[in-house]
Design a protein around this motif. Structure first.
Motif, short mmCIF file in Angstrom:
data_model
loop_
_atom_site.label_atom_id
_atom_site.label_comp_id
_atom_site.label_asym_id
_atom_site.label_seq_id
_atom_site.Cartn_x
_atom_site.Cartn_y
_atom_site.Cartn_z
N ASP A 32 -103.14 -32.68 -54.81
CA ASP A 32 -103.35 -31.81 -53.79
C ASP A 32 -102.30 -31.72 -52.51
OD1 ASP A 32 -105.54 -31.51 -55.25
OD2 ASP A 32 -106.82 -30.87 -53.53
N ARG A 33 -101.59 -32.81 -52.55
CA ARG A 33 -100.91 -32.86 -51.30
C ARG A 33 -99.53 -32.11 -51.64
NH1 ARG A 33 -98.94 -37.61 -48.08
NH2 ARG A 33 -101.32 -38.16 -48.19
N TYR A 34 -99.17 -32.01 -52.74
CA TYR A 34 -97.99 -31.52 -53.27
C TYR A 34 -97.97 -30.19 -54.09
CZ TYR A 34 -96.24 -35.97 -51.68
OH TYR A 34 -95.93 -36.95 -51.01
N PRO A 89 -91.15 -32.52 -45.22
CA PRO A 89 -91.70 -33.33 -44.19
C PRO A 89 -93.17 -33.19 -43.61
CG PRO A 89 -89.48 -32.52 -43.70
CD PRO A 89 -90.23 -31.66 -45.09
N LEU A 90 -93.75 -31.97 -43.93
CA LEU A 90 -95.09 -31.70 -43.41
C LEU A 90 -96.09 -32.03 -44.50
CD1 LEU A 90 -94.41 -28.07 -41.83
CD2 LEU A 90 -94.37 -30.45 -40.90
N ASP A 100 -104.49 -17.32 -45.31
CA ASP A 100 -105.03 -18.48 -44.77
C ASP A 100 -103.90 -19.60 -44.30
OD1 ASP A 100 -106.09 -21.28 -44.29
OD2 ASP A 100 -107.59 -20.87 -45.70
N MET A 101 -103.02 -20.03 -45.24
CA MET A 101 -101.98 -20.82 -45.13
C MET A 101 -100.75 -20.12 -44.04
SD MET A 101 -100.79 -23.95 -45.49
CE MET A 101 -101.67 -24.29 -47.05
N CYS A 102 -100.85 -18.89 -44.09
CA CYS A 102 -99.90 -18.26 -42.93
C CYS A 102 -100.49 -18.62 -41.57
CB CYS A 102 -99.78 -16.91 -43.13
SG CYS A 102 -98.86 -16.11 -44.51
N THR A 103 -101.61 -18.32 -41.27
CA THR A 103 -102.23 -18.83 -40.17
C THR A 103 -102.06 -20.05 -39.58
OG1 THR A 103 -104.34 -19.36 -40.82
CG2 THR A 103 -104.04 -17.17 -40.50
N ARG A 104 -101.99 -21.28 -40.62
CA ARG A 104 -101.65 -22.47 -40.14
C ARG A 104 -100.21 -22.60 -39.80
NH1 ARG A 104 -105.82 -25.90 -44.32
NH2 ARG A 104 -107.34 -24.44 -44.50
N LEU A 161 -100.72 -29.36 -42.06
CA LEU A 161 -101.27 -28.11 -42.41
C LEU A 161 -102.44 -28.10 -43.37
CD1 LEU A 161 -97.88 -26.49 -43.79
CD2 LEU A 161 -99.17 -26.24 -41.47
N GLY A 162 -103.05 -29.25 -43.45
CA GLY A 162 -104.63 -29.36 -43.99
C GLY A 162 -104.44 -29.12 -45.52
#
Length: 394
Positions: free
Chosen positions: A155-157, A350-351, A192-196, A358-359
């Motif tokens: 899930d991280r990648y 790096p994030l 959703d990811m855009c807002t983050r 970014l959750g």
């Protein structure tokens, strides 16, 4: 191996298909450990059937472990953990060197006049077997797969295959000034990811718009202001202007595309293609307007004069009318296109640290075995059970 195959409109099945093999000296075979279901996959499920053949393998958001490499592959080796970008890009041609991997000159589909081939995405984009499968042949093994560290969960990648770079590019193209304002239309995975990402990159005011309660609450829980389209209706643009000093936001991201809620006529046009012979339906899709442009028209209304609209939602019709007078009069900048995954991967990696700003590890709402993919498509299309991001584990 087992793979999810397209068989017809709203008909996808997990079937046994031949294992992929090395076809070119720079190919690699990846054993898929996690693969995503994308909103764009619903276009294949519902609208783009004229450009598919029964048995086509779907999916373009995979990651896994390298199982086999061709004799000229030196960048990865068996056992390496990799994410596979959804663009099939060589990494070495003129356009790839410009950071335009979605326009790769090596894999452009000249028959249809389209850009780079995509995994699991119709004849329009090369009809390349996709990643909702146990195994995947990945060309350009020295330049295409992205190596990621061993250890952390998939899930991280896995979102690096599509969701993260697509959202990152949408925010980059929106060009929101530090402390500026942004509206995101559509709060599915990309919105959703855009807002983050926008908040992480310094936007001062981020407003998300959707009509699905679970999606609104999910984005609100991370501190973004949300507006319910059903509640505000035709007054939405005025409400947003009131929240942005009467001018509207600096930028709007349309993360909806042709799945937008809106025009009944365009909805009928989309559905009618399924009733036509494939060749005729394909011509209709290529030459006639079949998109629902409600979200794009809304973005044009909402954005301030001199602002920017960034399109990350997929549109497919060729002659859909645009309000060119308004676009010109408001001096709106319009940017769009398939995400160039490799262009942004160094910024994003790096994030994907233990801090997880970014959750990404909690982003998926559902983890399912590949065998349940047909049910997952139906669930996702109907926006049931809070489905925002579904990941399959072959």
């Amino acid at each position: 191996m087992k793979a999810l195959t397209w068989q017809g409109r709203r008909d996808v099945r997990v079937e046994s298909v031949p294992d992929p093999v090395i076809e070119d000296p720079t190919d690699v075979i990846v054993k898929i450990t996690t693969t995503g279901l994308c909103g764009s996959d619903l276009h294949l499920y519902e609208v783009l059937g004229p450009f598919l053949d029964p048995g086509d393998i779907l999916g373009h958001e995979p990651m896994g472990v390298v199982q086999e490499v061709g004799p000229e592959v030196t960048a990865v080796r068996p056992g390496d953990r990799v994410v596979v970008p959804f663009n099939v890009s060589c990494g070495t041609c003129f356009t790839c060197a410009q950071g335009l991997h979605s326009q790769c000159e090596t894999t452009q589909v000249h028959e249809y006049g389209t850009g780079a081939s995509l995994f699991g995405y119709t004849k329009l984009y090369g009809q390349v077997p996709g990643g909702q499968a146990e195994l995947l042949r990945v060309p350009f093994g020295n330049t295409l797969p992205i190596k990621v560290p061993q250890g952390p969960p998939d899930d991280r990648y896995v979102l690096l295959s599509d969701v993260l770079p697509t959202a990152w590019q949408a925010v980059e193209y929106a060009d929101v000034p530090d402390g500026g304002s942004l509206v995101v239309l559509g709060l599915g995975p990309i919105g959703d990811m855009c807002t983050r990402i926008a908040a992480h990159r310094g936007a001062g005011q981020v407003i998300g718009v959707d009509l699905v309660p679970e999606r609104l609450e999910r984005v609100r829980a991370r501190g973004t202001t949300v507006l319910d389209l059903d509640r505000h209706g035709k007054g939405l643009a005025d409400t947003i202007r009131e929240m942005t000093e009467g001018r509207g936001p600096h930028a709007v991201i349309d993360a909806v595309g042709m799945e937008a809620h809106g025009s009944p006529a365009a909805t009928l046009a989309q559905q009618s293609t399924a009733l036509l012979p494939s060749a005729l339906a394909a011509r209709l899709m290529q030459h006639v307007g079949v998109d629902r442009l409600h979200a794009l028209h809304l973005a044009i209304d909402i954005v301030r004069r001199g602002g920017t609209i960034s399109l990350s939602g997929v549109y497919g019709g060729m002659t859909d009318p645009l309000p060119m007078l308004t676009l010109f009069d408001k001096q709106i900048q319009l940017r769009m296109g398939q995400a160039n995954v490799h262009r942004w991967s160094d910024d994003i990696l790096p994030l994907l640290s233990d801090d997880d700003p970014l959750g990404v590890e909690g982003f998926a709402t559902h983890h399912l075995p590949l065998a349940e993919a047909p049910d997952a498509y139906r669930l996702f299309q109907k926006k049931q059970d809070g489905a925002v991001k579904i990941l399959f584990n072959p």
